[in-house]
Design an enzyme around this catalytic site. Structure first.
Site, mmCIF file in Angstrom:
data_model
loop_
_atom_site.group_PDB
_atom_site.id
_atom_site.type_symbol
_atom_site.label_atom_id
_atom_site.label_comp_id
_atom_site.label_asym_id
_atom_site.label_seq_id
_atom_site.Cartn_x
_atom_site.Cartn_y
_atom_site.Cartn_z
ATOM 1 C CE LYS A 1 1.262 -14.211 58.710
ATOM 2 N NZ LYS A 1 0.889 -15.473 59.081
ATOM 3 C CE LYS B 1 6.612 -24.697 58.589
ATOM 4 N NZ LYS B 1 5.224 -24.357 58.805
ATOM 5 C CE LYS C 1 -0.333 -26.103 64.261
ATOM 6 N NZ LYS C 1 0.452 -24.751 64.388
HETATM 7 P P1 ATP Z 1 1.436 -22.249 61.145
HETATM 8 O O1 ATP Z 1 1.256 -22.469 59.573
HETATM 9 O O2 ATP Z 1 0.180 -21.538 61.883
HETATM 10 O O3 ATP Z 1 2.731 -21.508 61.589
HETATM 11 P P2 ATP Z 1 2.909 -24.648 61.453
HETATM 12 O O4 ATP Z 1 2.509 -25.751 60.752
HETATM 13 O O5 ATP Z 1 3.866 -23.945 60.992
HETATM 14 O O6 ATP Z 1 1.507 -23.822 61.669
HETATM 15 P P3 ATP Z 1 3.741 -24.038 64.170
HETATM 16 O O7 ATP Z 1 2.857 -24.466 65.509
HETATM 17 O O8 ATP Z 1 4.319 -22.908 63.757
HETATM 18 O O9 ATP Z 1 3.372 -25.157 62.809
HETATM 19 O O10 ATP Z 1 5.057 -25.281 64.467
HETATM 20 C C1 ATP Z 1 5.300 -25.998 65.206
HETATM 21 C C2 ATP Z 1 6.431 -26.734 65.329
HETATM 22 O O11 ATP Z 1 6.377 -27.666 64.388
HETATM 23 C C3 ATP Z 1 7.775 -25.987 64.829
HETATM 24 O O12 ATP Z 1 9.023 -26.475 65.671
HETATM 25 C C4 ATP Z 1 8.008 -26.076 63.563
HETATM 26 O O13 ATP Z 1 9.564 -26.113 63.007
HETATM 27 C C5 ATP Z 1 7.599 -27.689 63.385
HETATM 28 N N1 ATP Z 1 7.220 -27.960 62.036
HETATM 29 C C6 ATP Z 1 6.038 -27.440 61.530
HETATM 30 N N2 ATP Z 1 5.770 -27.433 60.211
HETATM 31 C C7 ATP Z 1 6.694 -28.449 59.905
HETATM 32 C C8 ATP Z 1 7.314 -29.235 58.839
HETATM 33 N N3 ATP Z 1 6.464 -29.067 57.577
HETATM 34 N N4 ATP Z 1 8.106 -30.070 58.971
HETATM 35 C C9 ATP Z 1 8.882 -30.159 59.988
HETATM 36 N N5 ATP Z 1 8.722 -29.572 61.133
HETATM 37 C C10 ATP Z 1 7.618 -28.700 61.036
HETATM 38 MG MG MG Z 2 4.697 -22.127 61.868
#
Ligand code: ATP
Ligand code: MG
Length: 339
Positions: A121, A204, A207
């Site tokens: 962030k 990673k 979103k």
């Molecule tokens: P944000 O950036 O808003 O946190 P995010 O992409 O991290 O969004 P989340 O909703 O926080 O998504 O995570 C939902 C699920 O998806 C969690 O179990 C997380 O571990 C998994 N996940 C998110 N991004 C990845 C990734 N790049 N590879 C594998 N698993 C992922």
């Molecule tokens: Mg997340």
């Protein structure tokens, strides 16, 4: 009756955006494959999304439906899996309050996931002291409430979630120690690709990180994104030799180009493959992979009343389960005064 014997899965996503291929390989695929064997709950974590999006409620609201569409499009079956909205289950908020006594502030500050997210962030928004609210720091506690509210045995997640599940396990042990054996200590299950990297080479795809290919992206959007993916920076001319290990295009070929990848990597190392052609091939393979998912999504997009009903019914069912847990928790904590 048979349903009662099944072990329980609780997992979920924050409605901060549509789901991407990281979610697919990290968690969604596992959820689809386990929905027959387990009693599965998928939570749309709107309260958790609000911890760092409290000033953007419209974004959270809009993405609740997007998530349901994504689930249905990848094969989550609402007859087998219960999809619900977190904020509609008030027991989760109650549990969060009770659990907040069982974790120290310094433990939360040391949580590696929380630390990484704060760092990200700051990179995105600068050194803003208002970023870390009481709610944001405490979201691992609320996540412990999500999981235990459904007495989940298993939590299929991506790798970034491991420290959070560990935090839940600690809270469960402490609760059971003080108030008597009440809560189930959950196990983690990692997906095939526990942490899919971003197009930009970030460790990673996320979103909120602007580096994702969404399951619902159009073929044009996917191609545009892939064309911008980070490649080996030492390769300047088409016939320069390159190292696939340093290239995000090669990284995704690993996943989406099963039959061709060996030849792709050999050509790349030998300088017989230009990056533009390589990217086009990858974009085509990703588009083909996602096509059936997008077809299914279109059907539900055209039938929003079905989607609304699935969420409504799921939330009703989740609420019944949550009330059962709350009864046990209140009894254990000696705060079950009267009905
Ligand atoms: P944000 O950036 O808003 O946190 P995010 O992409 O991290 O969004 P989340 O909703 O926080 O998504 O995570 C939902 C699920 O998806 C969690 O179990 C997380 O571990 C998994 N996940 C998110 N991004 C990845 C990734 N790049 N590879 C594998 N698993 C992922
Ligand atoms: Mg997340």
């Amino acid at each position: 009756m048979e349903n009662n014997k099944k072990k329980v899965i609780l997992t979920g996503d924050r409605p901060t955006g549509r789901l991407h291929i990281g979610h697919y390989f990290g968690s969604l695929k596992t959820r689809v494959s386990l929905q027959d064997e387990y009693e599965q709950y998928i939570e749309i974590a709107d309260v958790q999304a609000l911890t760092d999006n409290f000033n953007n409620p419209q974004k959270v609201r809009e993405n609740v439906k997007e998530l349901v569409l994504d689930y249905l499009s990848v094969g989550i079956d609402p007859n087998k899996t219960t999809i619900f909205v977190q904020s509609m289950i008030k027991e989760i908020a109650e549990l969060t309050v009770f659990y907040s006594n069982l974790v120290t502030v310094s433990r939360l500050e040391r949580n590696p996931t929380v630390k990484t997210e704060i760092k990200q962030k700051k990179e995105l928004f600068g050194e803003d002291g208002t970023l870390v609210t009481y709610g944001f720091l405490g979201y691992p506690v609320s996540q412990a409430a999500d999981i235990t509210c459904f007495n989940a045995n298993l939590v299929p997640v991506g790798e970034d979630q491991l420290p959070l599940i560990e935090q839940t396990r600690e809270i469960v042990r402490k609760f059971n120690n003080i108030y008597g054996e009440t809560l189930v200590e959950p196990e983690v299950m990692l997906g095939k690709v526990p942490r899919l990297k971003g197009l930009d080479g970030n460790t990673k795809m996320g979103k909120s990180l602007g580096n994702a290919i969404y399951l619902s992206d159009s073929d044009e959007e996917i191609t545009k994104k892939v064309m911008k993916a980070v490649t080996d920076k030492n390769k300047i001319r088409k016939d320069d030799k390159a190292d696939p290990e340093k290239c995000m295009v090669a990284y995704y070929h690993n996943i989406f180009s099963e039959d061709e990848k060996k030849c792709i990597f050999e050509e790349c190392r030998a300088g017989k493959r230009g990056c533009v052609a390589c990217k086009k091939q990858l974009a085509k393979n990703i588009c083909n992979y996602l096509r059936p998912i997008k077809e299914k999504r279109k059907y539900y997009e055209k039938n929003p009343q079905i989607v609304d009903e699935i969420l409504k019914q799921g939330t009703k069912k989740a609420s019944i389960k949550a009330k059962e847990t709350m009864k046990l928790v209140k009894k254990a904590m000696k705060i079950d005064y009267f009905e």
